[in-house]
Design a protein around this motif. Structure first.
Motif, PDB file in Angstrom:
ATOM      1  N   ASP A  14       0.832  -1.075   0.141  1.00 50.25           N
ATOM      2  CA  ASP A  14      -0.043  -0.062  -0.075  1.00 50.25           C
ATOM      3  C   ASP A  14       0.975   1.132   0.057  1.00 50.25           C
ATOM      4  O   ASP A  14       0.362   2.203   0.364  1.00 50.25           O
ATOM      5  CB  ASP A  14      -0.859   0.082   1.202  1.00 50.25           C
ATOM      6  CG  ASP A  14      -0.219  -0.290   2.423  1.00 50.25           C
ATOM      7  OD1 ASP A  14       0.753  -0.945   2.338  1.00 50.25           O
ATOM      8  OD2 ASP A  14      -0.558   0.239   3.708  1.00 50.25           O
ATOM      9  N   PHE A  15       2.152   1.332  -0.241  1.00 55.49           N
ATOM     10  CA  PHE A  15       2.970   2.257  -0.508  1.00 55.49           C
ATOM     11  C   PHE A  15       2.295   3.229  -1.203  1.00 55.49           C
ATOM     12  O   PHE A  15       1.915   3.290  -2.520  1.00 55.49           O
ATOM     13  CB  PHE A  15       4.379   1.965  -0.872  1.00 55.49           C
ATOM     14  CG  PHE A  15       5.369   3.071  -1.188  1.00 55.49           C
ATOM     15  CD1 PHE A  15       5.812   3.702  -0.116  1.00 55.49           C
ATOM     16  CD2 PHE A  15       5.855   3.210  -2.572  1.00 55.49           C
ATOM     17  CE1 PHE A  15       6.655   4.913  -0.462  1.00 55.49           C
ATOM     18  CE2 PHE A  15       6.634   4.229  -2.657  1.00 55.49           C
ATOM     19  CZ  PHE A  15       7.021   5.081  -1.754  1.00 55.49           C
ATOM     20  N   CYS A  16       2.601   4.644  -0.869  1.00 53.44           N
ATOM     21  CA  CYS A  16       1.861   5.725  -1.811  1.00 53.44           C
ATOM     22  C   CYS A  16       3.170   6.586  -2.137  1.00 53.44           C
ATOM     23  O   CYS A  16       3.411   6.617  -3.609  1.00 53.44           O
ATOM     24  CB  CYS A  16       1.145   6.804  -0.775  1.00 53.44           C
ATOM     25  SG  CYS A  16       0.925   8.191  -1.485  1.00 53.44           S
ATOM     26  N   CYS A  17       4.056   7.120  -1.414  1.00 54.09           N
ATOM     27  CA  CYS A  17       4.850   8.318  -1.945  1.00 54.09           C
ATOM     28  C   CYS A  17       6.178   8.695  -1.103  1.00 54.09           C
ATOM     29  O   CYS A  17       7.085   8.317  -0.866  1.00 54.09           O
ATOM     30  CB  CYS A  17       4.035   9.485  -2.342  1.00 54.09           C
ATOM     31  SG  CYS A  17       2.577   9.562  -1.053  1.00 54.09           S
ATOM     32  N   ASP A  18       5.714   9.633   0.036  1.00 52.34           N
ATOM     33  CA  ASP A  18       6.639  10.107   0.740  1.00 52.34           C
ATOM     34  C   ASP A  18       7.650   9.293   1.358  1.00 52.34           C
ATOM     35  O   ASP A  18       7.111   8.282   2.160  1.00 52.34           O
ATOM     36  CB  ASP A  18       6.131  11.233   1.843  1.00 52.34           C
ATOM     37  CG  ASP A  18       5.293  12.342   1.133  1.00 52.34           C
ATOM     38  OD1 ASP A  18       5.545  12.594   0.137  1.00 52.34           O
ATOM     39  OD2 ASP A  18       4.603  13.094   1.832  1.00 52.34           O
ATOM     40  N   GLY A  32       2.214   5.164   3.342  1.00 51.53           N
ATOM     41  CA  GLY A  32       1.141   4.181   2.803  1.00 51.53           C
ATOM     42  C   GLY A  32       0.075   5.184   2.234  1.00 51.53           C
ATOM     43  O   GLY A  32      -0.314   6.178   2.454  1.00 51.53           O
ATOM     44  N   SER A  33      -0.595   4.657   1.124  1.00 47.39           N
ATOM     45  CA  SER A  33      -2.047   4.771   0.798  1.00 47.39           C
ATOM     46  C   SER A  33      -3.082   4.720   1.644  1.00 47.39           C
ATOM     47  O   SER A  33      -3.099   3.915   2.364  1.00 47.39           O
ATOM     48  CB  SER A  33      -2.145   4.402  -0.493  1.00 47.39           C
ATOM     49  OG  SER A  33      -1.183   4.504  -1.549  1.00 47.39           O
ATOM     50  N   GLY A  68     -10.189   5.565   4.625  1.00 51.35           N
ATOM     51  CA  GLY A  68      -9.490   6.787   4.763  1.00 51.35           C
ATOM     52  C   GLY A  68      -8.273   7.182   5.717  1.00 51.35           C
ATOM     53  O   GLY A  68      -7.906   8.093   6.021  1.00 51.35           O
ATOM     54  N   ALA A  69      -7.990   5.963   6.135  1.00 45.18           N
ATOM     55  CA  ALA A  69      -6.645   5.902   7.075  1.00 45.18           C
ATOM     56  C   ALA A  69      -5.531   5.196   6.339  1.00 45.18           C
ATOM     57  O   ALA A  69      -5.526   4.413   5.428  1.00 45.18           O
ATOM     58  CB  ALA A  69      -7.015   4.972   8.059  1.00 45.18           C
TER      59      ALA A  69
END
Length: 262
Positions: A91-95, A113-114, A119-120
C-alpha cells in the motif's frame, strides 16, 4: 559561559565576519567529488520531477530515496541498485525519508502508505544496522497513536535525530472528498529500542493551532522545532518549541514577524 546579550541586541558567531571571520572561510569554490547518474536503474513509472529526496550515508553504504523509488550503494555512491519501496508495503504511496544515526550505526527509512477504504493510512519505519541490507520494521497507524483519530491519514513527514530519540513530524487529514487538515503531530521514539528492533513506549504531541512542524538538524538533548503557519489571526507569527529529552512536556515562544516588501 559569558553573559547573555541584552534584550534587542545582536551577537555574531566566531567574531567579526569582516576580519577574523574571513580566515575561517574555506577558500575556493565547492567541489563535486562524484556525480553518478543512476536513473537507468530506476524502473519506468517510478521516476518523477517531484523528488522530495533524502540521503543517508555511512562509509561505503549510501541510501537514497525519491518520492516513488529508493536506491542503495555499497561502494560509496559509485554504483547504485534499485530498492523497491513497495516490497513489504504493497500500500506504499509516496513520501519517504531516510536518516543515518552515526552514534548507533543505524539506518532509518520512513515510507508513507496510501489511504485505505476507511480513509486511514500507515507509515512504516524500517531500521537497518547493516547499511540497508536488511531491515526490521514498525507500522504506525493514526488510531495506534490515538484511538480517536479514526478515518484520518498521515502526510508530509519530517524526521530528525536527537541524542536519544527520533523525532517524526507529520500532518493529518480527514477522509472527506476534499481532505481537510485536522492536526499536526510529532512522535518521539527511543533510538536504542529502534536499533534493538524491540518494542517501546513513546511520547507524542499534537496541535490544531499550527500547521506543519519542522524539527532542526543537529539537535542534542533538546529538540527545537517550529511552525510559521498559525491557524488563527494574527498570521504574522512564528512559534518555536523546545522539547527536552528528559521531559514529557514542551515549552514554546511565539515571535511576531515584521512585515517586508518582496
Amino acid at each position: 559561559f559569558g553573559a547573555a546579550p541584552d534584550a534587542g541586541s545582536e551577537s555574531l558567531l566566531a567574531g567579526d565576519l569582516s576580519e577574523a571571520g574571513d580566515a575561517m572561510r574555506a577558500p575556493g569554490d565547492a567541489q563535486v567529488y562524484r556525480n553518478t547518474n543512476f536513473s537507468a536503474n530506476i524502473p519506468a513509472g517510478n521516476k518523477s520531477n517531484v523528488m522530495e529526496s533524502s540521503t543517508a550515508q555511512n562509509g561505503k553504504y549510501a541510501f537514497f530515496t525519491g518520492n516513488w523509488f529508493a536506491a542503495r550503494s555499497t561502494n560509496g555512491g559509485i554504483n547504485w541498485a534499485y530498492v523497491n519501496p513497495y516490497a513489504g508495503l504493497p500500500d506504499f504511496c509516496c513520501d519517504q525519508v531516510t536518516l543515518h544515526d552515526e552514534s548507533r550505526n543505524m539506518l532509518l527509512w520512513y515510507r508513507q502508505g496510501s489511504r485505505n477504504s476507511n480513509g486511514a493510512n500507515r507509515f512504516r519505519l524500517s531500521v537497518s544496522t547493516d547499511g540497508g541490507g536488511s531491515f526490521c520494521a514498525y507500522d504506525v497507524y493514526p488510531t495506534g497513536v490515538n484511538s480517536g483519530w479514526t478515518n484520518q491519514w498521515w502526510d508530509y513527514p519530517h524526521l530528525q535525530l536527537g541524542a536519544d530519540y527520533l523525532y517524526i513530524t507529520t500532518n493529518m487529514f480527514d477522509n472527506s472528498s476534499s481532505p481537510q487538515w485536522t492536526r499536526t503531530v510529532m512522535l518521539r521514539f527511543p533510538l536504542d529500542n529502534l536499533r534493538a528492533c524491540s518494542s517501546f513506549s513513546y511520547n507524542y504531541l499534537a496541535t490544531t493551532s499550527w500547521f506543519t512542524w519542522v524539527p532542526v538538524q543537529g539537535a542534542d538533548h533538546v529538540m527545537y522545532f517550529a511552525s510559521n503557519w498559525p491557524t488563527s489571526a494574527p498570521y504574522n507569527r512564528i512559534s518555536v518549541w523546545r522539547w527536552y529529552e528528559d521531559q514529557i512536556s514542551t515549552t514554546s515562544t511565539v515571535y511576531t514577524a515584521p512585515s517586508w516588501s518582496r
